[in-house]
Design an enzyme around this catalytic site. Structure first.
Site, PDB file in Angstrom:
ATOM      1  N   GLY A   1       0.776  -1.233   0.000  1.00 48.24           N
ATOM      2  CA  GLY A   1       0.000   0.000   0.000  1.00 48.24           C
ATOM      3  C   GLY A   1       0.807   1.281   0.000  1.00 48.24           C
ATOM      4  O   GLY A   1       0.231   2.366  -0.166  1.00 48.24           O
TER       5      GLY A   1
ATOM      6  N   GLU B   1       4.414  -6.249   2.197  1.00 53.00           N
ATOM      7  CA  GLU B   1       4.334  -6.819   0.830  1.00 53.00           C
ATOM      8  C   GLU B   1       3.938  -5.754  -0.200  1.00 53.00           C
ATOM      9  O   GLU B   1       2.885  -5.834  -0.818  1.00 53.00           O
ATOM     10  CB  GLU B   1       3.367  -8.010   0.791  1.00 53.00           C
TER      11      GLU B   1
ATOM     12  N   CYS C   1     -11.414   2.615 -28.985  1.00 53.52           N
ATOM     13  CA  CYS C   1     -12.731   3.205 -29.252  1.00 53.52           C
ATOM     14  C   CYS C   1     -13.527   3.396 -27.965  1.00 53.52           C
ATOM     15  O   CYS C   1     -14.531   2.715 -27.725  1.00 53.52           O
ATOM     16  CB  CYS C   1     -13.485   2.321 -30.245  1.00 53.52           C
TER      17      CYS C   1
HETATM   18  C1  PLP Z   1      -3.066  -8.538  -0.666  1.00 61.03           C
HETATM   19  C2  PLP Z   1      -2.283  -7.447  -1.300  1.00 61.03           C
HETATM   20  N1  PLP Z   1      -1.048  -7.210  -0.877  1.00 61.03           N
HETATM   21  C3  PLP Z   1      -0.280  -6.241  -1.431  1.00 61.03           C
HETATM   22  C4  PLP Z   1      -0.761  -5.468  -2.462  1.00 61.03           C
HETATM   23  C5  PLP Z   1       0.146  -4.435  -3.059  1.00 61.03           C
HETATM   24  O1  PLP Z   1      -0.353  -3.161  -2.958  1.00 61.03           O
HETATM   25  P1  PLP Z   1       0.578  -1.946  -3.382  1.00 61.03           P
HETATM   26  O2  PLP Z   1       0.952  -2.146  -4.783  1.00 61.03           O
HETATM   27  O3  PLP Z   1      -0.257  -0.741  -3.173  1.00 61.03           O
HETATM   28  O4  PLP Z   1       1.767  -1.969  -2.458  1.00 61.03           O
HETATM   29  C6  PLP Z   1      -2.056  -5.668  -2.925  1.00 61.03           C
HETATM   30  C7  PLP Z   1      -2.607  -4.826  -4.007  1.00 61.03           C
HETATM   31  O5  PLP Z   1      -3.730  -4.867  -4.376  1.00 61.03           O
HETATM   32  C8  PLP Z   1      -2.848  -6.686  -2.333  1.00 61.03           C
HETATM   33  O6  PLP Z   1      -4.086  -6.944  -2.760  1.00 61.03           O
END
Ligand code: PLP
Length: 408
Positions: free
Chosen positions: A223, A265, A334
């Site tokens: 995130g 992650e 389109c």
């Molecule tokens: C379970 C999970 N982890 C990590 C991410 C990675 O999010 P970001 O690219 O915002 O770090 C996502 C993105 O949708 C996710 O669904």
């Protein structure tokens, strides 16, 4: 990122000349820099970094993540199998499919990959099929955040995770099938610049974690946002240290288990800035109130502007010193939502010019479609010493048609 180094500029023009357009170009150096930045800020924690491969699963991107010692957040059987084939060890992959099927559960478990379960009924099914196993559960702590409502993945309207209010039910199912809950997970959304809200969400999970006695990790998700606009600040890493890293260290220090680690992650934070989408301006058209610069790419290759109204900086690589004029920079699809930039000042665009759409390394190629039966873009990798390699060619018209006719 709204500027390129002179070397990046030169390399991008050379890629356009060698490989044509539309083409995604990825700079290895930027990915490594982003990984090292996060590692540095999290260095005092017992840590595991996973990469959310949904952001960009191009092979050299995956190989870079592997080399940097990261694990993988996989959300579909194909993502999982691909990650294992790239060489990620099973114990560094977490399988987080939502609305997981029995088949997907067996697919991951059969390969020794841990499940991250976001529904009570799936936990029950897992317990029945694999009593006595270790498992991770995804909680929804009801605090969500993100750059757009479509990317918020927690809160009482979100389909993701088991509401934290249902912790007792988790314990009951775990006890019934002798499951060990070794991990708690959350992911509250994407493109988060507000570290206060992120901490608020993390602290809900940390509070909930006290009732789980066998935890080996708490995965606080991805995130982390990046700045897309020229007037936007990068994620404030000193506030990240103060509001997130230090409290996490304090939590770990006073936690009774010596083995507990914190997992992150991210996807976007690692890869967004590494990628530039190159397109060629085919048509410059004066409308009655707008000037349209029509390109050979579009929303099928980078859907973020259409889907979220996202800003991506657009540079005219062929005429960087041209007088700035106002354009709608659009694609060849389109749909009226087919645009990269609206009402945007760009150095004068002429037919034949090459544009670079910046910060397109996350949720660009991985969300590409072949809508209108136009091929995916090519992909080019530029490694740390500047050498370029075509990692995916565009499909020819003949290949696109043969695929439909099942002659491929
Ligand atoms: C379970 C999970 N982890 C990590 C991410 C990675 O999010 P970001 O690219 O915002 O770090 C996502 C993105 O949708 C996710 O669904």
């Amino acid at each position: 990122m709204t500027e390129l180094t002179p070397e990046q500029h030169r390399l991008l023009l050379s890629c356009a000349e060698t490989h044509g357009t539309p083409t995604y170009v990825y700079f290895e150096g930027t990915i490594v820099r982003q990984i090292q930045t996060l590692k540095k800020h999290l260095s005092g924690l017992p840590l595991r970094l996973l990469y959310a491969m949904k952001a960009n699963h191009s092979l050299p991107v995956m190989q870079t993540m592997l080399r940097e010692g990261l694990g993988i957040d996989a959300v579909s059987p194909a993502e999982l199998m691909y990650a294992l084939k790239v060489g990620f060890p099973v114990d560094r992959v977490l399988f987080s499919a939502n609305n997981m099927t029995d088949g997907e559960m067996h697919f991951a478990t059969g390969r020794g990959v841990m499940l991250n379960v976001g529904e009570l009924s799936r936990l029950e099914a897992f317990g029945k099929a694999y009593p006595g196993s270790d498992v991770c559960v995804r909680l929804n702590g009801q605090v969500g955040a993100g750059h757009h409502e479509h990317v918020i993945t927690a809160g009482d309207r979100s389909k993701f995770g088991i509401p934290v209010e249902h912790v007792e039910e988790i314990h009951a199912i775990a006890a019934k099938y002798s499951l060990t809950i070794v991990g708690l997970h959350q992911h509250i959304g994407s493109g988060i610049m507000d570290t206060k809200t992120l901490w608020q969400a993390i602290s809900v999970i940390l509070d909930a974690s006290t009732s789980f006695k066998d935890l080996r990790f708490i995965n606080v998700g991805g995130g982390l946002g990046i700045a897309y606009r020229p007037d936007e600040q990068d994620l404030d890493m000193s506030s990240f240290d103060d509001l997130i890293v230090e409290p996490l260290k304090a939590f770990i220090d006073q936690h009774p288990s010596e083995d507990l680690s914190i997992w992150f992650e991210p996807g976007r934070f690692f890869t967004a800035q590494c990628g530039v989408l190159l397109a060629r301006v085919n048509t410059v058209k004066e409308g009655t109130v707008r000037t349209f610069a029509g390109t050979d790419s579009g929303m099928n290759h980078l859907v973020r502007p259409a889907m979220y109204g996202s800003y991506h900086h657009v540079l005219n690589l062929s005429n960087p010193d041209g007088k700035h004029k106002t354009y709608d920079v659009v694609g060849n699809i389109c749909e009226s939502s087919d645009f990269f930039a609206k009402d945007r000042q760009v150095a004068e665009l002429r037919e034949g010019d090459i544009i670079g759409v910046l910060d397109a390394g996350a949720y660009g190629m991985s969300m590409t479609t072949t809508y209108n039966m136009r091929s995916e873009p090519a992909e080019v990798w530029i490694d740390a010493d500047g050498s370029q390699c075509l990692v995916r060619p565009r499909r020819t018209v003949e290949e696109m048609v043969a695929h439909e006719m099942r002659q491929a």
